[in-house]
Structures are given as structure tokens and as C-alpha cells.
Write a protein that holds these residues in place. Structure first.
Motif, PDB file in Angstrom:
ATOM      1  N   GLU A  59      12.616 -23.998  21.264  1.00 33.75           N
ATOM      2  CA  GLU A  59      13.788 -24.773  20.140  1.00 33.75           C
ATOM      3  C   GLU A  59      12.665 -25.747  20.059  1.00 33.75           C
ATOM      4  O   GLU A  59      12.511 -26.824  18.791  1.00 33.75           O
ATOM      5  N   ALA A  60      12.177 -26.858  21.158  1.00 31.70           N
ATOM      6  CA  ALA A  60      11.190 -28.224  21.140  1.00 31.70           C
ATOM      7  C   ALA A  60      10.264 -27.784  19.680  1.00 31.70           C
ATOM      8  O   ALA A  60      10.248 -28.466  19.177  1.00 31.70           O
ATOM      9  N   GLU A  61       9.549 -26.881  19.904  1.00 28.82           N
ATOM     10  CA  GLU A  61       8.232 -26.689  18.962  1.00 28.82           C
ATOM     11  C   GLU A  61       8.786 -26.179  17.720  1.00 28.82           C
ATOM     12  O   GLU A  61       8.063 -26.781  16.756  1.00 28.82           O
ATOM     13  N   ALA A  62      10.143 -25.607  17.173  1.00 29.71           N
ATOM     14  CA  ALA A  62      10.981 -25.503  15.670  1.00 29.71           C
ATOM     15  C   ALA A  62      10.994 -27.528  15.006  1.00 29.71           C
ATOM     16  O   ALA A  62      10.195 -27.153  13.969  1.00 29.71           O
ATOM     17  N   MET A  63      11.508 -28.046  16.464  1.00 33.99           N
ATOM     18  CA  MET A  63      11.659 -28.890  16.195  1.00 33.99           C
ATOM     19  C   MET A  63      10.385 -29.915  16.038  1.00 33.99           C
ATOM     20  O   MET A  63      10.683 -30.669  14.561  1.00 33.99           O
ATOM     21  N   GLU A  64       9.615 -29.789  16.474  1.00 36.47           N
ATOM     22  CA  GLU A  64       8.125 -30.339  16.359  1.00 36.47           C
ATOM     23  C   GLU A  64       7.234 -30.397  15.150  1.00 36.47           C
ATOM     24  O   GLU A  64       6.983 -30.898  14.614  1.00 36.47           O
ATOM     25  N   GLU A  65       7.324 -28.998  14.593  1.00 38.56           N
ATOM     26  CA  GLU A  65       6.510 -28.407  13.613  1.00 38.56           C
ATOM     27  C   GLU A  65       7.328 -28.745  11.908  1.00 38.56           C
ATOM     28  O   GLU A  65       6.657 -29.784  11.291  1.00 38.56           O
ATOM     29  N   ALA A  66       8.799 -29.556  12.191  1.00 41.39           N
ATOM     30  CA  ALA A  66       9.727 -30.108  10.844  1.00 41.39           C
ATOM     31  C   ALA A  66       9.559 -30.710  11.153  1.00 41.39           C
ATOM     32  O   ALA A  66       9.277 -31.756  10.098  1.00 41.39           O
ATOM     33  N   LEU A  67       8.657 -32.091  11.935  1.00 40.51           N
ATOM     34  CA  LEU A  67       8.343 -33.671  12.162  1.00 40.51           C
ATOM     35  C   LEU A  67       7.476 -33.940  11.861  1.00 40.51           C
ATOM     36  O   LEU A  67       6.757 -34.705  11.043  1.00 40.51           O
TER      37      LEU A  67
END
Length: 84
Positions: A59-67
Motif C-alpha cells: 500500500e505504501a509503495e503504491a501511495m508513494e508512487e502516485a505521490l
């Protein structure tokens, strides 16, 4: 002709005003969405949530990627604004 045109187009004034307000709201929303400081704070919040176990690594990686994608776009927009 100007006075006549103003009188004839007067009924459209509320529509033009509504469009103007919508454009202003959109511009402010984009400014906030692409604000580098906001994006960095959100990245820090994601990292903190990961550290406290509130979200998992995927989840964190997906959110970081979008950010990060937003941050890249924010930097691109900033450079385009400087060129104007």
C-alpha cells in the motif's frame, strides 16, 4: 453597438459568473493538488503510517508512487510557469 450587446447578453451574466467561479475553484484545487510542500507532507505521512503498521509495504509503495508522479508533474508545471 457595445451598449446594445451588453443589454442583449445581460441574461447570460449569471452563467458567465458561474463559469468564472468554477474556473477559479479549479485553479485553486490544482494549485493545492500540485503543491510540492503538500505532496512532501503526504509522503512523510505515508512513511509514518508504514512505520506504525497502519499500512503495509505494498500500500505504501503504491501511495508513494502516485505521490512521486504528482511531485514530478508539479515540478514540470513549475518550470513551465517560470518560462512564461
Amino acid at each position: 453597438m457595445g451598449v446594445l450587446w451588453n443589454l442583449l447578453s445581460l441574461p447570460l451574466a449569471p452563467v458567465r459568473g458561474t463559469v468564472w467561479v468554477a474556473e477559479q475553484v479549479l485553479e485553486e484545487a490544482e494549485r493545492e493538488y500540485y503543491d510540492a510542500g503538500n505532496i512532501r507532507r503526504q509522503l512523510e505521512a505515508v512513511e509514518e503510517a508504514r512505520e506504525y503498521g497502519e499500512i503495509d509495504d505494498a500500500e505504501a509503495e503504491a501511495m508513494e508512487e502516485a505521490l512521486v508522479a504528482r511531485l514530478i508533474e508539479a515540478n514540470r508545471r513549475s518550470r513551465q510557469g517560470d518560462a512564461r
